[in-house]
Structures are given as structure tokens and as C-alpha cells.
Design an enzyme around this catalytic site. Sequence first.
Site, PDB file in Angstrom:
ATOM      1  N   ASP A  48       6.576   9.199   6.345  1.00 21.24           N
ATOM      2  CA  ASP A  48       5.954   8.744   5.098  1.00 21.24           C
ATOM      3  C   ASP A  48       5.515   9.919   4.233  1.00 21.24           C
ATOM      4  OD1 ASP A  48       5.282   6.852   3.240  1.00 21.24           O
ATOM      5  OD2 ASP A  48       3.314   6.396   4.102  1.00 21.24           O
TER       6      ASP A  48
ATOM      7  N   SER B  21      -2.912   6.589  -1.851  1.00 20.38           N
ATOM      8  CA  SER B  21      -1.782   7.053  -1.042  1.00 20.38           C
ATOM      9  C   SER B  21      -1.150   8.286  -1.670  1.00 20.38           C
ATOM     10  CB  SER B  21      -0.742   5.948  -0.912  1.00 20.38           C
ATOM     11  OG  SER B  21      -1.230   4.867  -0.174  1.00 20.38           O
TER      12      SER B  21
ATOM     13  N   HIS C 198       6.393   6.098   0.689  1.00 24.68           N
ATOM     14  CA  HIS C 198       6.332   4.719   0.202  1.00 24.68           C
ATOM     15  C   HIS C 198       5.910   4.643  -1.269  1.00 24.68           C
ATOM     16  CE1 HIS C 198       1.943   4.935   1.403  1.00 24.68           C
ATOM     17  NE2 HIS C 198       1.823   4.211   0.303  1.00 24.68           N
TER      18      HIS C 198
END
Length: 462
Positions: free
Chosen positions: A133, A209, A103
Site C-alpha cells: 500500500d 491516508s 489505494h
Amino acid sequence: MRVLLVCLMLATGGFTGSQSAAETRVPGSQAEISLSFAPLVKQATPAVVNIYARRVVQERSPFAGDPFFRDFFRNAPGRARVQNSLGSGVILSADGIVVSNYHVVGQATDIRVVLNNRQEYAAKVLLGDEEADLAILQLEGAEDMPHLELRDSDTVEVGELVLAIGNPFGVGQTVSSGIVSGLARSGTATGNARGYFIQTDAPINPGNSGGALIDVMGRLIGINTSILTRSGGSNGIGFAIPAGLVAQFVKQAHDGFDRFQRPWAGMTGQPVDADLSETLGLDVPGGVVISALHPASPFAEAGLQVGDVILEVDGSAVNTPPEMLFRMSVAGIGAMSDVLYARDGDVAHAQVAMTTPPEVPAREQVSLGEDAVLPGLTLSRINPRVEAELGTSFAVKDGVVVLDPGPYGARAGLAAGDVVLGVNGRAVQAPGDVDVLMRQGGRRVQIEALRGTRRMVLQFRL
């Protein structure tokens, strides 16, 4: 370990004397004053990078979906908008292989990677997977890069001290500490990631992230991916993708794959709860009971049957379907996995081949030409490989599916993933039947289709 032992003794009052004395005790020597995570941070942070990605997205007109205005705006060009994303990544090899979240970099047209010494590199995505992901990148022109060693994530235990390194909120590289709060978390992460996670209370925030979760030896145990929060900030419940899966991504990237290849189970199953365990004759709840098996499933070929309970894969317990899929993915394509299962109160082992989804039956893919009723419509037979490519499981296993509706098919109401059941009242047996049957309907065409579990009828005039 000396650092950790002394810190724990200070925290719990492990030194001689009263509890109050332990809480107020000041360092008694220069060695005690210098105890910290600083050497570990200095070792690990050069391998954690900041990632800046840009992608161009087309914004549709707000009237395009309106029943009255959609015919006027259906073909209107969308407005291009540049979308920026910020995240972190981890260098895994001296030649500049980097792992991050999908992402963060997925579908990006421009990726810039900045090291903590402010060096910048352009990067390209070698392999990405939205469901897991995860994405593997290659830094252009990189050599002799600092990098982290992958640790076998199956050796991680609850309670271990960990550090999370990333770029939260874009403030710059930041280090936070905590412990491993839980293992084998599944179905709890937010965003696109699905599967199996390491849980930690080390503060993780937006921008973290793709960053590193490391142990006290500086080894990578997971890639920080998401949090559970109501405020948008860290509440002490963060999730990291285990290093075992990251290792498989790196291997497949080196092998030249641009999409992650998952082993195919060819089965559906459900967790065994207390009520179900009693019905199945198990002493304690646990495992995944097989509710359906494809005839070509490698589990069926290994002798397993509907009603069997899968307890372990390669010596690791599995209690949910996502956890079982994780174990299969870590084993990798081409491996033979040892599966422990229960049947009628007895326990047995089976060797199950980790294979890709088969092309059975043959897809017989058809793309309709300019002279067709719906030019550009692309159809295929349903088979396990097609299901894997579309990322879905169809309610029917023998039929014809839309891979691409084309401009005219989309205008008629078709979408990718629709299963075409019939045209003009006649059943569709093969992809080539669709155009033939549409031509036989005169000026009016009726298509019966299945979208998910919902049946629909589309009608249009030629």
C-alpha cells in the site's frame, strides 16, 4: 526537549506543591505561555500535500454473473464511471519525489497534488505496490520543494510523542498529536496493506491516508495508512507504514523500477507460540519456525533447514512471517542479511543473500494464436518468479498456470491463476501441451484445473 519536559511536568504534577495545585496552575511567564508544537508544525506542514486522483472504472451489468442471463450480457460493454479519491502525501526530496498510499493513487489516470500554499502540480506514479500500500510519485516541473527527512524507523520507541499530518475528510490540512502506541504490529491493518506497522493513538481519519507521522524533531517515521474502527472515525488505533520500508521504495524508484522488488525467502513458516516453543526446546516463545523450504531458497543455500527457528534478521527480532518479510524488504535486493536461528537448542548465525525470485524452472510461456482452440490463452510453467508476479503461492509447485485466459478461455470458465492439471483426461506437462491435447479431444473438450485448493472440471463443445 525543554518544551516536552515542561509539558510532561505540567501533566503529571511534577512541579512543587500539591496535585490539585499542579492541575490548576496557570503559566507564570511569557515563555511558558508560548510553549507549543507550533514551530514544529510550521516546519513540517509545507512538505505534506493533498492528493486528488481520478480513475475510470468499467461497471459490469448486474446480469453478467446471473446463470440465466450471463450468456446474453457476457460481451456487453460496461459503463464507464469516474471514481475520485482523496488522500495525502509527503514530499521527500527537493526535486518533487512524493510518497503516498497505493489505494489513493493506484491505477489513477489523473493525479493532482496541492501544496499547503495552494500551488498545484500534476504527478505521475513512478512505482506502486498494492500489497505494501505504498506508491512513489514524481511532481512534474517541481524544484526546490520543501521536504521531510526520513528517520530510521528501527530507532522509534513506544511512548514517543508524534504528530499526524494530513487532510481528513477533505476539510483541509490538519495536525493531530499522540504517542507511538505499539511497534511491529502485523496482520491488524485494514485495506490492502499487509505486513508490519507502527501503531499510534494520534487521530487518523479518512483522507489522512498517505500523510505524515513525524517525531518531535520533524522527521518522518511513518506513512499513515489505516485505522481500526467500527464507526468510520478515529478510535485511537491507527497504523503507519515505517519509514524504513519507504526508503527502499524511494531507492527502487530512483533505480528505475515500476514495481517493488521484494527479496525472495523461498520458505513458509509460522509463529512460535508457547506450545510450539516447548516442543522445539526454546526457553520462551518467539521467532518463526520453518515448515517448508524451496530447494533454491537462499535460506537453504545458507544452511538452514526445515524445523529451524528464525529469531532475528539483521539484529531485529522477528516473530511473524510478515515481520520477517518486512526486515528482508528493508535490507533490500543485493544485501547480505545476518540471520540468527535456533536448531536443537543451539543458536547460530547465517549470512543469507537477499535475492529476487529465480526463473527455475524456465517459464516456457506460450500465448495461443488465432488458429488455436482458445485463442489468446496465455500459459506458463510455475516457478518462484511467476508466483511473485501473480502475488500468490500455488498448492502445486510443478505445473502449468494460466496467466491470461483470453476472451474464449474466460468464456470457458478459466481465470488467471488457475493451474491446468489435465486436458481430456491426460496430464499436462508443459504449457505447449494444452492446445495440442485440446485439439485431440474432438468436438468436446474437458479441462481439469486447480483454483486455489479447489479442483474443478470445465467442459465445453467446439
